[in-house]
Scaffold this motif. Structure first.
Motif, PDB file in Angstrom:
ATOM      1  N   ASN A  92      71.406  61.811  15.623  1.00  0.00           N
ATOM      2  CA  ASN A  92      71.452  60.989  16.829  1.00  0.00           C
ATOM      3  C   ASN A  92      72.374  59.792  16.707  1.00  0.00           C
ATOM      4  OD1 ASN A  92      69.343  62.262  18.541  1.00  0.00           O
ATOM      5  ND2 ASN A  92      68.178  61.922  16.674  1.00  0.00           N
ATOM      6  N   GLN A  95      76.064  60.870  16.449  1.00  0.00           N
ATOM      7  CA  GLN A  95      76.561  61.298  17.763  1.00  0.00           C
ATOM      8  C   GLN A  95      76.744  60.106  18.691  1.00  0.00           C
ATOM      9  OE1 GLN A  95      74.838  64.721  19.647  1.00  0.00           O
ATOM     10  NE2 GLN A  95      74.369  65.749  17.718  1.00  0.00           N
TER      11      GLN A  95
ATOM     12  N   ASN B  92      73.709  57.062  24.979  1.00  0.00           N
ATOM     13  CA  ASN B  92      73.699  57.628  23.628  1.00  0.00           C
ATOM     14  C   ASN B  92      73.072  56.700  22.601  1.00  0.00           C
ATOM     15  OD1 ASN B  92      75.261  60.164  23.962  1.00  0.00           O
ATOM     16  ND2 ASN B  92      76.705  58.700  24.841  1.00  0.00           N
ATOM     17  N   GLN B  95      69.296  56.266  23.193  1.00  0.00           N
ATOM     18  CA  GLN B  95      68.570  57.472  22.767  1.00  0.00           C
ATOM     19  C   GLN B  95      68.540  57.573  21.240  1.00  0.00           C
ATOM     20  OE1 GLN B  95      69.341  61.178  24.770  1.00  0.00           O
ATOM     21  NE2 GLN B  95      69.720  60.194  26.739  1.00  0.00           N
ATOM     22  N   ALA B  96      69.653  57.204  20.613  1.00  0.00           N
ATOM     23  CA  ALA B  96      69.687  57.260  19.144  1.00  0.00           C
ATOM     24  C   ALA B  96      68.652  56.305  18.556  1.00  0.00           C
ATOM     25  CB  ALA B  96      71.083  56.919  18.627  1.00  0.00           C
ATOM     26  N   ASN B  99      65.203  57.584  18.719  1.00  0.00           N
ATOM     27  CA  ASN B  99      65.005  58.662  17.754  1.00  0.00           C
ATOM     28  C   ASN B  99      65.017  58.194  16.308  1.00  0.00           C
ATOM     29  OD1 ASN B  99      64.965  61.519  18.699  1.00  0.00           O
ATOM     30  ND2 ASN B  99      66.729  60.833  19.885  1.00  0.00           N
ATOM     31  N   VAL B 127      62.771  61.390  25.296  1.00  0.00           N
ATOM     32  CA  VAL B 127      63.574  61.334  24.076  1.00  0.00           C
ATOM     33  C   VAL B 127      62.602  61.053  22.940  1.00  0.00           C
ATOM     34  CG1 VAL B 127      65.406  60.103  22.869  1.00  0.00           C
ATOM     35  CG2 VAL B 127      65.504  60.337  25.372  1.00  0.00           C
ATOM     36  N   HIS B 128      62.459  62.001  22.025  1.00  0.00           N
ATOM     37  CA  HIS B 128      61.537  61.801  20.907  1.00  0.00           C
ATOM     38  C   HIS B 128      60.139  61.463  21.458  1.00  0.00           C
ATOM     39  CE1 HIS B 128      61.133  61.225  16.586  1.00  0.00           C
ATOM     40  NE2 HIS B 128      60.463  60.116  16.773  1.00  0.00           N
TER      41      HIS B 128
END
Lengths: 216, 216
Positions: A92, A95, B92, B95-96, B99, B127-128
């Motif tokens: 994650n 990316q 991104n 979301q990372a 996670n 997300v997760h």
């Protein structure tokens, strides 16, 4: 150019670069150190001292030429050179970095040209147009493309060994997100982004303020 | 406990916490300040001084109890409290972070309980296991859940206004990834992670070493 610039000055340069970029975007062409100091909340004398390390860019009573100073600081930061980078670890965070527009942007010279991972489910996919390669192909890729910068977004236990390999293949600088201190030759630069530690500093400050306000 | 701990000491505490966690994982129960200093590459006297700020945890000739010190530093950092957090901006990077296992982990007390975004394509996804909510519902959510920590992973031009709103709704600390300096009341803590600036510091160091080695 004097090469003995203190790390504190270096740390401040990207912030100057950011503010100058914002001024440029507003079509401001000239700024005094006083005005810049008010915006940046540092003293005008600090700004003059910092910039004097690089020869100084202002003229008395005239201020700084924004475009010129922006370009010159960019050069000092090496942003006029090609800064091709790989990301090791295509999870994650890897990316997200490949997608991250703030730096993966030709105008400041950074370009992520490959991601690497061991996970067969990730190998072959593309992220923001960048392919995830098999980590077994990394040595050849680095040598062929003469890559010098690697972001490490992989687990803590794997980072030290892989970093050592990467150095032997030509990597000169690591942007390290793995929560581990890398022990590498002095000729190699490491810039750590320890996310969990930054978050802990935040919670310390929140809770210690609460305690001192008696709001517990 | 003395509340006037210097920011430099605070910045070092998460690193002690990380090393102690690694020792614990290796079932090491006791360590001298000398051994710890060798692993961490800081002086034993620095370690003693740092820990003495919090009352000291060692006994002469006996060393530190790893588990005990780990728990105590965790308490100092506020990790024994519930640190529920929201992430504003579910792109991104947001979301990372949702996670990211290194901190989104009950053992250190952090828990991301919601993401927020304006993008209808993102609202409603998970997300997760964490749902992305409509940013219009953020005020009510923060107040209902008494959230104090917000990560900002949203564009630079939106961050200052949203941060101001969040403060009025009860947020006490920001983990700010937007490339902008937030101007907020003194009672609010901001921990910046300026990724592009960290990368520029890295390229400066790589290129300035190259230049001084004459390898240009």
């Amino acid at each position: 150019m004097d090469k003995n610039i203190s790390p504190a000055v270096i740390k401040r340069l990207p912030r100057y670069y950011r503010y100058l970029g914002a001024l440029k975007a507003k079509n401001i062409t000239r700024i005094s150190s006083k005005e810049l100091s008010e915006r940046m909340k540092v003293t005008a004398s600090q700004i003059r001292q910092d910039l004097n390390n690089f020869g100084g860019f202002g003229q008395q009573g005239y201020g700084y030429n924004v475009e010129n100073l922006y370009v010159e600081i960019g050069k000092i930061l090496g942003l006029d050179k090609s800064n091709q980078m790989i990301i090791v670890g295509a999870g994650n965070l890897g990316q997200a970095l490949a997608n991250y527009q703030d730096f993966n942007n030709n105008s400041i010279g950074f370009q992520v040209i490959a991601l690497f991972d061991v996970n067969p489910k990730l190998i072959g996919i593309t992220v923001h147009g960048v392919e995830v390669h098999d980590i077994d192909d990394m040595e050849e890729f680095i040598k062929n493309h003469e890559i010098k910068i690697a972001a490490l977004t992989l687990p803590q236990d794997q980072a030290p060994k892989i970093a050592k390999d990467l150095v032997s293949w030509g990597i000169k600088g690591f942007w390290n997100f793995a929560p581990v201190d890398l022990t590498l030759p002095d000729s190699v630069t490491v810039e750590n982004v320890h996310l969990a530690e930054s978050l802990m500093t935040l919670t310390y400050n929140i809770h210690s303020r609460e305690d001192s306000e008696g709001a517990e």
